[in-house]
Write a protein that holds these residues in place. Structure first.
Motif: not given
Length: 331
Positions: A284-291
C-alpha cells in the motif's frame, strides 16, 4: 536558452503541428496572474522534455492570436492543450501544477514514442532480452517480471525531490523518470542538457518519489552509466510512505523498509539493475524514498540515469495528498 516557442501566426502554429509528433501549447494572457505563476513550471518541463521535431512546447498569447484561441475554444487562461500528430488529445485548464502533471505524465510516454520514430537512437532498438523500447516506444532498461507492469507514469513528477545533487554537472531530477533511452554520456555542455543526475559533496543521494495512486511495488529498476568521476550505487535503503523527503540524518535514524546491496553482476548490458522488493512490505505504497548510501568501489560520487517502478497501480487518489500507511503491511 528557452525550449519554448512563442507563436506569432496561425501559419507558424499549423506548421509545428505537422512537423512535431507532440505539441504542448500554453494559451495565456499577459494580464493573467495565474498564467505568470505557472509559466516557470511550464518552462522547466520544456527544458527537460523538449526534443527537436518530436516534442515541442509553445506559448500562445490569446490576445495577440485571437483566431487560434477561437479555433480551439479557449475560454479560460491558462489552458494547456496536448496535440499528437496534429490532433488534440488532452486539455488542462487552470494554473494548478498538479493538474499540469497529468499532462506531463502523458507527454513522457508520447516523448518515448516520438523518440523511437525519430531515428535519433533514443529508443529504436526494440524490445529484446534485457531491455529496449516496447510497442509504444517507452524505453525500458530491463523486462518487467511476469504479471507486473511498469507503473513509473504514476509518479507525481512535479513533486519529486533529490538531495545532494550536483546542479552544475547533472540534469534535473525529472530526467530520472523520462521515457527516452539514456544517452550514456559522461559530460554535457550544460546541466540543462544532461539526462542523468550525480551526487555532489559525497556519494549519497536522497530521492523522494510520490505517487498518484496507491501502488503495490514488486521491483525497483535503476539504470546507471558509470564514469571516471561517478560510479553506480552499491548500498541503497528504501523507505515507504513518507509524506516528504528524508534528511540524511533522519534516514540514518529511521528503520528502512528494505536495505539492498547491489552487486556488480546485478547490472545488465543496458546498465540496469532489477531489484526485487519484499512484496509484502510494499503493498500500500503512496511514496518511496530511495537513499543511495554508498557507491561501488568506494567512489566519491554516484550517478543515476533512470528509475523505474514495477508493480500494480491502484485507483488514483486526489493529487498531492499523501496519507501515511500504518503497520498493516506486516513483515
Amino acid at each position: 536558452m528557452s525550449k519554448v516557442t512563442h507563436i506569432s501566426s496561425q501559419t507558424q502554429f499549423a506548421g509545428l503541428l505537422k512537423s512535431s509528433k507532440v505539441v504542448i501549447a500554453d494559451f495565456f494572457a499577459t494580464w493573467c496572474g495565474p498564467c505568470k505563476m505557472i509559466a516557470p513550471v511550464f518552462e522547466n518541463i520544456a527544458s527537460q522534455l523538449a526534443r527537436d521535431n518530436a516534442v515541442t512546447f509553445v506559448k500562445i498569447d490569446t490576445d495577440a492570436q485571437k483566431d487560434i484561441a477561437a479555433k480551439y475554444r479557449i475560454t479560460a487562461m491558462p489552458t494547456f492543450l496536448l496535440f499528437r500528430d496534429g490532433n488534440e488529445i488532452e486539455r488542462v485548464q487552470g494554473a494548478d501544477p498538479r493538474k499540469l502533471e497529468s499532462l506531463v505524465n502523458k507527454l513522457v510516454k508520447e516523448a518515448g514514442s516520438a523518440g523511437g520514430a525519430s531515428g535519433s537512437g533514443s529508443g529504436g532498438e526494440g524490445s529484446s532480452g534485457s531491455g529496449g523500447a516496447d510497442a509504444g516506444g517507452w524505453w525500458t532498461g530491463a523486462a518487467a517480471p511476469r504479471g507486473y507492469t511498469d507503473i513509473t507514469d504514476n509518479v507525481e513528477v512535479l513533486r519529486t525531490e533529490l538531495l545532494n545533487v550536483d546542479d552544475a554537472a547533472a540534469g534535473n531530477v525529472r530526467v530520472l523518470f523520462g521515457g527516452s533511452r539514456p544517452t550514456g554520456k559522461s559530460e554535457a555542455l550544460s546541466a540543462s542538457a544532461a539526462d542523468w543526475v550525480e551526487s555532489d559533496t559525497d556519494e549519497q543521494l536522497m530521492l523522494f518519489i510520490p505517487l498518484q495512486s496507491i501502488a503495490k511495488l514488486h521491483t525497483l529498476q535503476i539504470t546507471s552509466n558509470p564514469t571516471d568521476d561517478a560510479a553506480r550505487p552499491e548500498l541503497i535503503k528504501l523507505y515507504s510512505n513518507s509524506p516528504h523527503n528524508l534528511g540524511f540524518d533522519e534516514a540514518e535514524d529511521t528503520l528502512a523498509t528494505q536495505e539492498i546491496t547491489i552487486k556488480p553482476t546485478d547490472w545488465n548490458d543496458q546498465g540496469t539493475a532489477s531489484i526485487p522488493l519484499k512484496f509484502v512490505k510494499f503493498q500500500n505504497i503512496t511514496s518511496l524514498v530511495l537513499f543511495v548510501v554508498s557507491a561501488q568501489d568506494g567512489a566519491e560520487k554516484v550517478r543515476l540515469d533512470r528509475v523505474r517502478l514495477i508493480g500494480e497501480a491502484g485507483e488514483k487518489r486526489e493529487m498531492g495528498k499523501l496519507e501515511k500507511i500504518g503497520d498493516e503491511q506486516g513483515e
